[in-house]
Design a protein around this motif. Structure first.
Motif, PDB file in Angstrom:
ATOM      1  N   PHE A 102       3.259  41.688  45.126  1.00  0.00           N
ATOM      2  CA  PHE A 102       3.017  40.790  43.994  1.00  0.00           C
ATOM      3  C   PHE A 102       3.814  39.507  44.126  1.00  0.00           C
ATOM      4  CE2 PHE A 102       6.694  40.902  41.070  1.00  0.00           C
ATOM      5  CZ  PHE A 102       7.403  41.997  41.546  1.00  0.00           C
ATOM      6  N   GLY A 103       3.390  38.516  43.361  1.00  0.00           N
ATOM      7  CA  GLY A 103       4.046  37.212  43.379  1.00  0.00           C
ATOM      8  C   GLY A 103       3.111  36.176  42.766  1.00  0.00           C
ATOM      9  N   LYS A 104       3.504  34.901  42.953  1.00  0.00           N
ATOM     10  CA  LYS A 104       2.653  33.828  42.427  1.00  0.00           C
ATOM     11  C   LYS A 104       1.481  33.651  43.392  1.00  0.00           C
ATOM     12  CE  LYS A 104       3.260  29.289  40.321  1.00  0.00           C
ATOM     13  NZ  LYS A 104       2.242  28.453  40.880  1.00  0.00           N
ATOM     14  N   ALA A 105       0.266  33.704  42.862  1.00  0.00           N
ATOM     15  CA  ALA A 105      -0.921  33.597  43.715  1.00  0.00           C
ATOM     16  C   ALA A 105      -1.007  32.205  44.327  1.00  0.00           C
ATOM     17  CB  ALA A 105      -2.169  33.887  42.895  1.00  0.00           C
ATOM     18  N   ALA A 106      -1.353  32.148  45.630  1.00  0.00           N
ATOM     19  CA  ALA A 106      -1.530  30.837  46.264  1.00  0.00           C
ATOM     20  C   ALA A 106      -2.944  30.308  46.015  1.00  0.00           C
ATOM     21  CB  ALA A 106      -1.245  30.932  47.752  1.00  0.00           C
ATOM     22  N   GLY A 107      -3.828  31.151  45.556  1.00  0.00           N
ATOM     23  CA  GLY A 107      -5.194  30.712  45.238  1.00  0.00           C
ATOM     24  C   GLY A 107      -5.537  31.143  43.826  1.00  0.00           C
ATOM     25  N   SER A 108      -6.807  31.450  43.626  1.00  0.00           N
ATOM     26  CA  SER A 108      -7.200  31.801  42.256  1.00  0.00           C
ATOM     27  C   SER A 108      -6.753  33.222  41.930  1.00  0.00           C
ATOM     28  CB  SER A 108      -8.706  31.646  42.073  1.00  0.00           C
ATOM     29  OG  SER A 108      -9.367  32.758  42.613  1.00  0.00           O
ATOM     30  N   LEU A 109      -6.538  33.441  40.657  1.00  0.00           N
ATOM     31  CA  LEU A 109      -5.928  34.687  40.195  1.00  0.00           C
ATOM     32  C   LEU A 109      -6.940  35.603  39.516  1.00  0.00           C
ATOM     33  CD1 LEU A 109      -3.263  36.207  39.601  1.00  0.00           C
ATOM     34  CD2 LEU A 109      -2.939  34.693  37.641  1.00  0.00           C
ATOM     35  N   TYR A 110      -7.965  35.000  38.923  1.00  0.00           N
ATOM     36  CA  TYR A 110      -8.911  35.787  38.120  1.00  0.00           C
ATOM     37  C   TYR A 110     -10.341  35.592  38.590  1.00  0.00           C
ATOM     38  CZ  TYR A 110      -4.932  35.865  34.928  1.00  0.00           C
ATOM     39  OH  TYR A 110      -3.690  36.033  34.389  1.00  0.00           O
ATOM     40  N   ARG A 111     -11.169  36.563  38.253  1.00  0.00           N
ATOM     41  CA  ARG A 111     -12.614  36.398  38.412  1.00  0.00           C
ATOM     42  C   ARG A 111     -13.132  35.649  37.187  1.00  0.00           C
ATOM     43  NH1 ARG A 111     -12.014  41.828  40.980  1.00  0.00           N
ATOM     44  NH2 ARG A 111     -13.094  41.656  42.955  1.00  0.00           N
ATOM     45  N   ASP A 112     -14.171  34.853  37.410  1.00  0.00           N
ATOM     46  CA  ASP A 112     -14.734  34.101  36.285  1.00  0.00           C
ATOM     47  C   ASP A 112     -15.752  34.922  35.518  1.00  0.00           C
ATOM     48  OD1 ASP A 112     -13.237  31.829  36.771  1.00  0.00           O
ATOM     49  OD2 ASP A 112     -14.639  31.146  38.312  1.00  0.00           O
ATOM     50  N   SER A 113     -16.386  35.875  36.217  1.00  0.00           N
ATOM     51  CA  SER A 113     -17.387  36.674  35.506  1.00  0.00           C
ATOM     52  C   SER A 113     -17.492  38.052  36.145  1.00  0.00           C
ATOM     53  CB  SER A 113     -18.748  35.984  35.540  1.00  0.00           C
ATOM     54  OG  SER A 113     -19.326  36.174  36.813  1.00  0.00           O
ATOM     55  N   LEU A 114     -18.104  38.977  35.407  1.00  0.00           N
ATOM     56  CA  LEU A 114     -18.245  40.354  35.893  1.00  0.00           C
ATOM     57  C   LEU A 114     -19.073  40.415  37.171  1.00  0.00           C
ATOM     58  CD1 LEU A 114     -18.834  42.531  32.706  1.00  0.00           C
ATOM     59  CD2 LEU A 114     -16.757  42.291  34.072  1.00  0.00           C
ATOM     60  N   SER A 115     -19.963  39.421  37.347  1.00  0.00           N
ATOM     61  CA  SER A 115     -20.836  39.453  38.534  1.00  0.00           C
ATOM     62  C   SER A 115     -20.024  39.289  39.822  1.00  0.00           C
ATOM     63  CB  SER A 115     -21.907  38.374  38.433  1.00  0.00           C
ATOM     64  OG  SER A 115     -21.271  37.110  38.428  1.00  0.00           O
ATOM     65  N   GLU A 116     -18.777  38.841  39.705  1.00  0.00           N
ATOM     66  CA  GLU A 116     -17.944  38.699  40.908  1.00  0.00           C
ATOM     67  C   GLU A 116     -17.344  40.027  41.374  1.00  0.00           C
ATOM     68  OE1 GLU A 116     -15.053  35.546  40.653  1.00  0.00           O
ATOM     69  OE2 GLU A 116     -16.495  34.250  39.650  1.00  0.00           O
ATOM     70  N   PHE A 117     -17.469  41.074  40.547  1.00  0.00           N
ATOM     71  CA  PHE A 117     -16.991  42.391  40.992  1.00  0.00           C
ATOM     72  C   PHE A 117     -18.030  42.991  41.927  1.00  0.00           C
ATOM     73  CE2 PHE A 117     -14.362  42.015  37.226  1.00  0.00           C
ATOM     74  CZ  PHE A 117     -13.224  42.746  37.523  1.00  0.00           C
ATOM     75  N   LYS A 118     -17.626  43.340  43.143  1.00  0.00           N
ATOM     76  CA  LYS A 118     -18.562  44.030  44.048  1.00  0.00           C
ATOM     77  C   LYS A 118     -18.395  45.526  43.799  1.00  0.00           C
ATOM     78  CE  LYS A 118     -18.916  40.714  47.803  1.00  0.00           C
ATOM     79  NZ  LYS A 118     -17.896  39.701  47.463  1.00  0.00           N
ATOM     80  N   ARG A 119     -19.227  46.062  42.943  1.00  0.00           N
ATOM     81  CA  ARG A 119     -19.089  47.472  42.586  1.00  0.00           C
ATOM     82  C   ARG A 119     -20.458  48.131  42.538  1.00  0.00           C
ATOM     83  NH1 ARG A 119     -14.478  45.833  43.168  1.00  0.00           N
ATOM     84  NH2 ARG A 119     -12.718  46.229  41.779  1.00  0.00           N
ATOM     85  N   LYS A 120     -20.460  49.480  42.724  1.00  0.00           N
ATOM     86  CA  LYS A 120     -21.700  50.239  42.587  1.00  0.00           C
ATOM     87  C   LYS A 120     -22.157  50.156  41.129  1.00  0.00           C
ATOM     88  CE  LYS A 120     -20.077  53.674  45.930  1.00  0.00           C
ATOM     89  NZ  LYS A 120     -19.554  55.040  46.088  1.00  0.00           N
ATOM     90  N   PRO A 121     -23.492  50.184  40.894  1.00  0.00           N
ATOM     91  CA  PRO A 121     -23.946  50.222  39.495  1.00  0.00           C
ATOM     92  C   PRO A 121     -23.564  51.559  38.859  1.00  0.00           C
ATOM     93  CG  PRO A 121     -25.802  50.386  41.021  1.00  0.00           C
ATOM     94  CD  PRO A 121     -24.575  50.180  41.856  1.00  0.00           C
ATOM     95  N   LEU A 122     -23.451  51.568  37.535  1.00  0.00           N
ATOM     96  CA  LEU A 122     -23.009  52.792  36.851  1.00  0.00           C
ATOM     97  C   LEU A 122     -23.909  53.985  37.184  1.00  0.00           C
ATOM     98  CD1 LEU A 122     -20.690  53.630  35.083  1.00  0.00           C
ATOM     99  CD2 LEU A 122     -22.097  53.222  33.086  1.00  0.00           C
TER     100      LEU A 122
END
Ligand SMILES: Cc1cc2nc3c(=O)[nH]c(=O)nc-3n(C[C@H](O)[C@H](O)[C@H](O)COP(=O)(O)O)c2cc1C
Length: 248
Positions: free
Chosen positions: A127-147
């Motif tokens: 952990f530490g201060k992120a050198a780039g972006s820290l958060y996703r802007d939307s749920l669509s950025e999660f690469k996950r299996k559908p429920l």
């Protein structure tokens, strides 16, 4: 610990792999340390988390980061699931504090880090201060299996939180069966050489997803209770039973 804040982090957190290498101010690392005693365990197993400098974590696959949390535990039944459940609270808390973090599955602390008697090293988190972006802007950025691929129901707020959980190599080794007022959790079975590495990490992953289920339950005003049941719906082919959640 403000568990609602942790719950909100589920929907925007991401693994941060690039850090500013200047150590964080002592006031910030003190704030991180102060959170550790309030983490909730899944099982009554002795654990310890220490905050160490980044260069004390070794291994080809270690990330370059100014700080690490080093988790150790007694080796008792369920200790890896328990470790995942506990340390995921820090992943979410660090994100809520505006810091980057990333689970690091295969790195090890150097000999200088003392592991408490009766415990063994389990896993580390950069952990530490992120050198780039820290958060996703939307749920669509999660690469996950559908429920529908990881559960027997098309939608459920607790399982949606589990669906978004991070896992080693994003393997998402979980399956959930919802039944009336219970959720039963299953973990994929690994065999052969793969099992040497992934069996252990998959158990930690299960704890992470269960942490998200728990936080979503608290968010909805419930008090989720986790226990292995003597009877449970049959595991899907290739999976094994881990635990059931009631009180939801
Ligand atoms: C137990 C565990 C071990 C992990 N080990 C590593 C690692 O060694 N190196 C790495 O870059 N990412 C590691 N990750 C991060 C995963 O690759 C990441 O969580 C997954 O791809 C999902 O992406 P997200 O965390 O950005 O949502 C690990 C994650 C978990 C849960």
């Amino acid at each position: 610990m403000d568990f609602e804040r942790l719950y909100q982090s589920i929907f925007r957190r991401k693994s941060v792999r690039k850090y500013e290498m200047t150590p964080l101010d002592a006031s910030v690392t003190d704030e991180v340390s102060r959170l550790l005693p309030s983490l909730k365990p899944l099982f009554d197993i002795r654990t310890d988390i220490s905050l160490v400098q980044g260069d004390t974590i070794r291994g080809l696959l270690a990330l370059k980061a100014p700080h690490y949390l080093v988790m150790s535990s007694e080796n008792r039944e369920g200790y890896l699931v328990n470790a995942g459940f506990i340390l995921q609270q820090m992943d979410l808390a660090l994100s809520a504090m505006g810091l980057g973090s990333c689970w690091v599955g295969l790195a090890k602390p150097s000999g200088n880090i003392a592991i408490k008697p009766g415990m063994e090293f389990v896993i580390a988190m950069a952990f530490g201060k992120a050198a780039g972006s820290l958060y996703r802007d939307s749920l669509s950025e999660f690469k996950r299996k559908p429920l529908g691929k990881i559960a027997n129901v098309p939608e459920d707020p607790l399982l949606e939180a589990a669906r978004l959980a991070p896992s080693s190599v994003n393997s998402q080794p979980w399956y959930f069966k919802k039944e009336a007022d219970r959720i039963h959790a299953y973990c994929i079975r690994t065999g052969g050489l793969k099992a040497l590495i992934y069996e252990r990490l998959n158990q930690i992953d299960m704890g992470i997803a269960l942490c998200h289920v728990w936080l979503a339950g608290l968010h909805l005003g419930k008090d989720p209770v986790f226990a292995r049941q003597p009877e449970f719906p049959e595991a899907p082919a290739g999976y094994e039973y881990v635990i059931s959640v009631s009180g939801i």
